[in-house]
Design a protein around this motif. Sequence first.
Motif, short mmCIF file in Angstrom:
data_model
loop_
_atom_site.label_atom_id
_atom_site.label_comp_id
_atom_site.label_asym_id
_atom_site.label_seq_id
_atom_site.Cartn_x
_atom_site.Cartn_y
_atom_site.Cartn_z
N VAL A 20 0.84 -1.20 0.00
CA VAL A 20 0.00 0.00 0.00
C VAL A 20 0.87 1.25 0.00
O VAL A 20 0.67 2.18 -0.80
CB VAL A 20 -0.95 0.00 1.22
CG1 VAL A 20 -1.73 1.31 1.28
CG2 VAL A 20 -1.89 -1.18 1.16
N SER A 21 1.86 1.29 0.88
CA SER A 21 2.74 2.45 0.94
C SER A 21 3.59 2.57 -0.32
O SER A 21 3.90 3.68 -0.77
CB SER A 21 3.65 2.38 2.18
OG SER A 21 4.46 1.21 2.15
N LEU A 22 3.95 1.42 -0.93
CA LEU A 22 4.71 1.46 -2.17
C LEU A 22 3.88 2.04 -3.31
O LEU A 22 4.39 2.78 -4.15
CB LEU A 22 5.19 0.06 -2.54
CG LEU A 22 6.34 -0.51 -1.71
CD1 LEU A 22 6.63 -1.94 -2.13
CD2 LEU A 22 7.59 0.34 -1.84
N SER A 23 2.59 1.71 -3.34
CA SER A 23 1.70 2.28 -4.36
C SER A 23 1.58 3.79 -4.19
O SER A 23 1.61 4.55 -5.17
CB SER A 23 0.32 1.63 -4.29
OG SER A 23 0.41 0.24 -4.55
N ALA A 24 1.48 4.23 -2.93
CA ALA A 24 1.43 5.66 -2.67
C ALA A 24 2.74 6.33 -3.04
O ALA A 24 2.75 7.44 -3.59
CB ALA A 24 1.12 5.90 -1.19
N LEU A 25 3.84 5.64 -2.79
CA LEU A 25 5.16 6.17 -3.15
C LEU A 25 5.29 6.30 -4.66
O LEU A 25 5.80 7.31 -5.17
CB LEU A 25 6.25 5.24 -2.61
CG LEU A 25 7.70 5.63 -2.89
CD1 LEU A 25 8.05 6.92 -2.17
CD2 LEU A 25 8.65 4.51 -2.46
N ASN A 26 4.79 5.31 -5.39
CA ASN A 26 4.84 5.36 -6.85
C ASN A 26 4.02 6.54 -7.39
O ASN A 26 4.47 7.25 -8.29
CB ASN A 26 4.31 4.05 -7.43
CG ASN A 26 4.28 4.05 -8.95
OD1 ASN A 26 3.24 4.30 -9.55
ND2 ASN A 26 5.39 3.76 -9.57
N LEU A 27 2.86 6.76 -6.80
CA LEU A 27 2.03 7.89 -7.22
C LEU A 27 2.75 9.21 -6.94
O LEU A 27 2.75 10.13 -7.77
CB LEU A 27 0.69 7.86 -6.48
CG LEU A 27 -0.27 9.03 -6.76
CD1 LEU A 27 -0.62 9.11 -8.24
CD2 LEU A 27 -1.53 8.89 -5.90
#
Length: 372
Positions: A20-27
């Motif tokens: 989840v945090s990685l997806s937010a980081l990618n965004l």
Amino acid sequence: MYLSNLRGMWKSVRQKPQLVSLSALNLGHRLKHRYHIGIGNGRSHPPEVLSVFVTDRCNMRCKACHYANSDKPGYQLNSVGDMAHEIFQKMIDETPGNPIISFTGGEPLLHPQIGDFIVYAKDAERFCTLVTNGWMLSKHAEAICDAGLDILTVSLDGTLDTHNLIRGKRSFERLIDGVRLVLEQPQRPLVIVSMAISDINYRELVPTYELVRGLGVDGMNVNHLWMQPAGIVDSFNTQFSIFPVDQVNWKVQPEVIETELVANGLETIRRHNWGSKFLLSEAPYLNRDEITAWYQNPERRVKYESVRCGWVRFKVWPDGKVKPCRDWEVGDLCQQNVMEIWNGREYRKFREMLRTHKMFPICHRCCQIALR
């Protein structure tokens, strides 16, 4: 494509909440990219991925591998050896933010300290992935699981006879044994099987998908063939002088691939997988017309009109040399700081050229084109 994977994505997040945090980081990186590319000075936010070639040694000579079958600069195996722990530690310590650590090679499981590398990265709270040919997976299964590896990608080229034809005798059997042993571990990573389409295996998309699902792994990724034929290479060398490029030699013939069969196979897999908990991805995701263009007209841009790799990936070789594309060297970790290289003159020059031209001819069929 994403809607069809919702259940699989939810299952993966439950196993690895850090996704989840990685997806937010990618965004966040995508938004920062828009800002930095607009400024036009070539500088960038810290890298999103540290692509770590921990060794250039490999125990296989796969027919579809450009490293195994090329004598060109930047694509030669067994010339440097293993990365020193000091170089890896320095890279982890000096890189701000929370980049993904992607272990690759060569064959990363040949590195005698690969477990220690994973432990060090996990102690620094980094998300770790590793790609392997599977030959030594049984030997290292328990160690890499105990070390805390997050995602394990295993390269599978088809059913038994086809895989062994491409990679060598008993490579299929050893891979399957290793995958099963990893799946038995109480603290295991997400296990993804990756299939690269070639002229040898393109007829086996559906049976390979069925085989992989039967293994009980978490998902499958289908890679369209990476290639740089003479026309692409000549076009690059005519237009740009940033670094010289040679045509990569390998033992595959992309021009003979029957694209209708590839499209039929992928469409069948997509239908069968819709709504399941099994993750299915394609790199890149192409429709029928795009699949035809990908293999029959490799000089044409397909799917993407620009690339973001220069703002995403910090690619480090075993000797500490940093090479964002082919054999073009922009820095040396043995002598420089990570961010000094990342926003140094040569890297900024690379990004400015990408900003101006959106992509080079050699980007059109590069494996990094899907790294968005």
